[in-house]
Write a protein that holds these residues in place. Structure first.
Motif, PDB file in Angstrom:
ATOM      1  N   MET A   1      45.939  56.246  39.266  1.00 21.44           N
ATOM      2  CA  MET A   1      46.325  54.892  39.683  1.00 21.44           C
ATOM      3  C   MET A   1      45.103  54.015  39.830  1.00 21.44           C
ATOM      4  O   MET A   1      45.153  52.820  39.509  1.00 21.44           O
ATOM      5  N   LEU A   2      44.006  54.583  40.296  1.00 19.43           N
ATOM      6  CA  LEU A   2      42.762  53.818  40.385  1.00 19.43           C
ATOM      7  C   LEU A   2      42.369  53.308  38.997  1.00 19.43           C
ATOM      8  O   LEU A   2      42.017  52.140  38.836  1.00 19.43           O
ATOM      9  N   LEU A   3      42.475  54.178  38.014  1.00 17.37           N
ATOM     10  CA  LEU A   3      42.161  53.778  36.636  1.00 17.37           C
ATOM     11  C   LEU A   3      43.108  52.672  36.168  1.00 17.37           C
ATOM     12  O   LEU A   3      42.676  51.682  35.564  1.00 17.37           O
ATOM     13  N   GLU A   4      44.396  52.819  36.456  1.00 17.01           N
ATOM     14  CA  GLU A   4      45.381  51.797  36.078  1.00 17.01           C
ATOM     15  C   GLU A   4      45.056  50.459  36.746  1.00 17.01           C
ATOM     16  O   GLU A   4      45.153  49.398  36.124  1.00 17.01           O
ATOM     17  N   LEU A   5      44.657  50.513  38.005  1.00 13.39           N
ATOM     18  CA  LEU A   5      44.283  49.298  38.739  1.00 13.39           C
ATOM     19  C   LEU A   5      43.073  48.626  38.094  1.00 13.39           C
ATOM     20  O   LEU A   5      43.066  47.413  37.869  1.00 13.39           O
ATOM     21  N   LEU A   6      42.062  49.411  37.757  1.00 11.26           N
ATOM     22  CA  LEU A   6      40.857  48.857  37.150  1.00 11.26           C
ATOM     23  C   LEU A   6      41.141  48.259  35.774  1.00 11.26           C
ATOM     24  O   LEU A   6      40.618  47.188  35.441  1.00 11.26           O
ATOM     25  N   VAL A   7      41.970  48.931  34.983  1.00  9.66           N
ATOM     26  CA  VAL A   7      42.344  48.399  33.670  1.00  9.66           C
ATOM     27  C   VAL A   7      43.114  47.090  33.839  1.00  9.66           C
ATOM     28  O   VAL A   7      42.861  46.121  33.133  1.00  9.66           O
ATOM     29  N   GLY A   8      44.017  47.061  34.796  1.00 11.14           N
ATOM     30  CA  GLY A   8      44.784  45.832  35.071  1.00 11.14           C
ATOM     31  C   GLY A   8      43.891  44.685  35.470  1.00 11.14           C
ATOM     32  O   GLY A   8      44.057  43.549  35.005  1.00 11.14           O
ATOM     33  N   LEU A   9      42.924  44.953  36.328  1.00 12.08           N
ATOM     34  CA  LEU A   9      41.976  43.913  36.736  1.00 12.08           C
ATOM     35  C   LEU A   9      41.170  43.404  35.550  1.00 12.08           C
ATOM     36  O   LEU A   9      40.892  42.210  35.431  1.00 12.08           O
ATOM     37  N   GLN A  10      40.793  44.308  34.679  1.00 11.66           N
ATOM     38  CA  GLN A  10      40.022  43.940  33.490  1.00 11.66           C
ATOM     39  C   GLN A  10      40.834  42.976  32.609  1.00 11.66           C
ATOM     40  O   GLN A  10      40.265  42.094  31.977  1.00 11.66           O
ATOM     41  N   GLU A  11      42.144  43.165  32.571  1.00 12.69           N
ATOM     42  CA  GLU A  11      43.003  42.344  31.727  1.00 12.69           C
ATOM     43  C   GLU A  11      43.362  40.998  32.358  1.00 12.69           C
ATOM     44  O   GLU A  11      43.897  40.112  31.702  1.00 12.69           O
ATOM     45  N   HIS A  12      43.066  40.842  33.654  1.00 14.28           N
ATOM     46  CA  HIS A  12      43.405  39.605  34.369  1.00 14.28           C
ATOM     47  C   HIS A  12      42.507  38.467  33.889  1.00 14.28           C
ATOM     48  O   HIS A  12      41.295  38.640  33.723  1.00 14.28           O
ATOM     49  N   ALA A  13      43.076  37.308  33.681  1.00  6.84           N
ATOM     50  CA  ALA A  13      42.337  36.171  33.133  1.00  6.84           C
ATOM     51  C   ALA A  13      41.173  35.712  34.016  1.00  6.84           C
ATOM     52  O   ALA A  13      40.218  35.122  33.520  1.00  6.84           O
ATOM     53  N   ALA A  14      41.228  35.975  35.306  1.00 11.35           N
ATOM     54  CA  ALA A  14      40.199  35.472  36.216  1.00 11.35           C
ATOM     55  C   ALA A  14      38.969  36.369  36.293  1.00 11.35           C
ATOM     56  O   ALA A  14      37.974  35.995  36.901  1.00 11.35           O
ATOM     57  N   TYR A  15      39.019  37.552  35.647  1.00  9.54           N
ATOM     58  CA  TYR A  15      37.880  38.467  35.775  1.00  9.54           C
ATOM     59  C   TYR A  15      37.138  38.617  34.473  1.00  9.54           C
ATOM     60  O   TYR A  15      37.618  38.537  33.425  1.00  9.54           O
TER      61      TYR A  15
END
Length: 102
Positions: free
Chosen positions: A88-102
């Motif tokens: 889940m940590l990996l999923e969270l980090l991948v999701g953050l990477q895909e967020h337009a603000a990051y």
């Protein structure tokens, strides 16, 4: 402040610092609160959920909350002392990477 009438609260808030640390909350309670912020269109600037009984289910809700904020980043996220899996940590980090603000 009384939060029973969310229609009165929401127009006054645009962004929030949310500290639910060390409340022993489970997935259902934390998910309900996160959902409330999404429904009220309140941007979470800081989210602290450390020391709660949350699992991957709630961490997914955290990610959904962050993603719902479109181009606005979350500035601080605390998830220590929870029951989040390494996957889940990996999923969270991948999701953050895909967020337009990051």
């Amino acid at each position: 402040e009384n939060f029973q009438d969310s229609k009165e609260v929401a127009p006054k808030l645009r962004e929030a610092v949310v500290d639910f640390s060390d409340n022993l909350m489970g997935d259902d309670a934390a998910g309900y609160l996160l959902n409330w912020f999404i429904e009220q269109r309140i941007r979470i600037r800081v989210l602290k959920l450390s020391g709660n009984n949350i699992t991957d289910v709630c961490v997914r809700a955290v990610l959904e909350t962050i993603m719902s904020q479109e181009d606005k980043p979350i500035h601080e996220l605390e998830l220590s002392r929870t029951h989040m899996s390494p996957g889940m940590l990996l999923e969270l980090l991948v999701g953050l990477q895909e967020h337009a603000a990051y």
